[in-house]
Design a protein around this motif. Structure first.
Motif, PDB file in Angstrom:
ATOM      1  N   SER A   7       0.476  -0.963   0.049  1.00 52.87           N
ATOM      2  CA  SER A   7      -0.418   0.210   0.208  1.00 52.87           C
ATOM      3  C   SER A   7       0.355   1.525   0.254  1.00 52.87           C
ATOM      4  CB  SER A   7      -1.426  -0.322   1.219  1.00 52.87           C
ATOM      5  OG  SER A   7      -1.420   1.303   1.662  1.00 52.87           O
ATOM      6  N   TRP A   8       0.605   2.541  -1.140  1.00 51.70           N
ATOM      7  CA  TRP A   8       1.390   3.079  -0.530  1.00 51.70           C
ATOM      8  C   TRP A   8      -0.343   4.079   0.319  1.00 51.70           C
ATOM      9  CZ3 TRP A   8       5.562   4.985  -3.023  1.00 51.70           C
ATOM     10  CH2 TRP A   8       5.827   3.417  -4.391  1.00 51.70           C
ATOM     11  N   ASP A   9       0.920   4.806   0.989  1.00 51.86           N
ATOM     12  CA  ASP A   9      -0.276   5.618   2.905  1.00 51.86           C
ATOM     13  C   ASP A   9       0.931   7.584   2.467  1.00 51.86           C
ATOM     14  OD1 ASP A   9      -1.510   3.236   3.483  1.00 51.86           O
ATOM     15  OD2 ASP A   9       0.183   2.907   3.778  1.00 51.86           O
ATOM     16  N   TYR A  38      -5.408  12.409   3.562  1.00 47.28           N
ATOM     17  CA  TYR A  38      -4.410  11.212   3.371  1.00 47.28           C
ATOM     18  C   TYR A  38      -4.890  10.924   2.399  1.00 47.28           C
ATOM     19  CZ  TYR A  38      -8.133   9.232   6.350  1.00 47.28           C
ATOM     20  OH  TYR A  38      -9.472   8.709   6.605  1.00 47.28           O
ATOM     21  N   GLN A  84      -4.288   6.273   0.685  1.00 43.35           N
ATOM     22  CA  GLN A  84      -4.384   5.103   0.537  1.00 43.35           C
ATOM     23  C   GLN A  84      -4.352   4.108  -0.681  1.00 43.35           C
ATOM     24  OE1 GLN A  84      -6.430   3.933   4.193  1.00 43.35           O
ATOM     25  NE2 GLN A  84      -4.389   3.404   5.553  1.00 43.35           N
ATOM     26  N   LYS A  85      -3.430   3.707  -0.809  1.00 38.98           N
ATOM     27  CA  LYS A  85      -3.826   3.364  -2.214  1.00 38.98           C
ATOM     28  C   LYS A  85      -2.927   2.190  -2.648  1.00 38.98           C
ATOM     29  CE  LYS A  85      -2.897   5.164  -6.369  1.00 38.98           C
ATOM     30  NZ  LYS A  85      -4.395   5.520  -6.800  1.00 38.98           N
ATOM     31  N   PRO A  86      -4.113   0.844  -2.029  1.00 36.55           N
ATOM     32  CA  PRO A  86      -3.120  -0.501  -1.995  1.00 36.55           C
ATOM     33  C   PRO A  86      -3.405  -1.045  -3.281  1.00 36.55           C
ATOM     34  CG  PRO A  86      -5.023  -0.500  -1.507  1.00 36.55           C
ATOM     35  CD  PRO A  86      -5.079   1.156  -1.023  1.00 36.55           C
ATOM     36  N   GLY A  90      -8.578   4.118  -4.546  1.00 32.72           N
ATOM     37  CA  GLY A  90      -8.113   3.982  -3.344  1.00 32.72           C
ATOM     38  C   GLY A  90      -8.692   4.771  -2.159  1.00 32.72           C
ATOM     39  N   TRP A 121      -9.380   8.160  -0.281  1.00 30.67           N
ATOM     40  CA  TRP A 121      -8.661   8.878  -0.217  1.00 30.67           C
ATOM     41  C   TRP A 121     -10.207   9.654   1.504  1.00 30.67           C
ATOM     42  CZ3 TRP A 121      -5.573  11.696  -3.317  1.00 30.67           C
ATOM     43  CH2 TRP A 121      -4.930  11.254  -4.331  1.00 30.67           C
ATOM     44  N   GLU A 151     -14.526   9.993   4.272  1.00 28.83           N
ATOM     45  CA  GLU A 151     -13.993   9.272   3.527  1.00 28.83           C
ATOM     46  C   GLU A 151     -14.305   9.254   2.317  1.00 28.83           C
ATOM     47  OE1 GLU A 151     -10.412   6.346   6.529  1.00 28.83           O
ATOM     48  OE2 GLU A 151     -12.388   5.603   5.461  1.00 28.83           O
TER      49      GLU A 151
END
Length: 124
Positions: free
Chosen positions: A32-34, A50, A52-54, A69, A71, A89
């Motif tokens: 994941s990109w966090d 923030y 998060q891109k799993p 992702g 957001w 979110e």
């Protein structure tokens, strides 16, 4: 799973045996990109943004899934009260892989030599 298998999962390298094989990696490793940005106001309130891109494959690692992702925006109040903060979110999954996946290496002897990897679009 042994220690060598764990090392292979954390330090992947091409898994193809023949030159020109597609890059396959050991195991089914997820990631994941966090990213988070936080600002603290002078009254001690906080605002966070923030994303998060799993991912499970190269298109997710390379952000080829567009804005897919999680957001979010979070507010934390400076003082304790009935409501101490709020979170908003948004989850986007509109550009995930499609129903079609075809790798010629998985089907030896096939006449179809082009790889199909679903519905991801490249953002240029």
């Amino acid at each position: 799973m042994g220690f060598k298998d764990l090392i292979k999962a954390f330090f992947p390298k091409d898994g193809g045996d023949n030159p020109g094989d597609a890059s396959y990696y050991y195991g089914n490793t997820l990631g994941s990109w966090d990213f988070v940005a936080r600002y603290r106001f002078s009254n001690k309130a906080e605002l966070k943004a923030y994303v998060q891109k799993p991912f499970e494959d190269g298109s997710g690692i390379g952000w080829l899934n567009g804005f897919d992702g999680i957001w979010g925006l979070e507010y934390v109040a400076p003082k304790k009260s009935v409501v101490n903060g709020a979170v908003v979110e948004m989850i986007l999954t509109t550009n995930q892989s499609g129903p079609l996946h075809w790798a010629p290496h998985d089907n030896p002897g096939t006449y179809y030599l082009v790889q199909a990897t679903g519905g991801e679009r490249r953002l240029l």
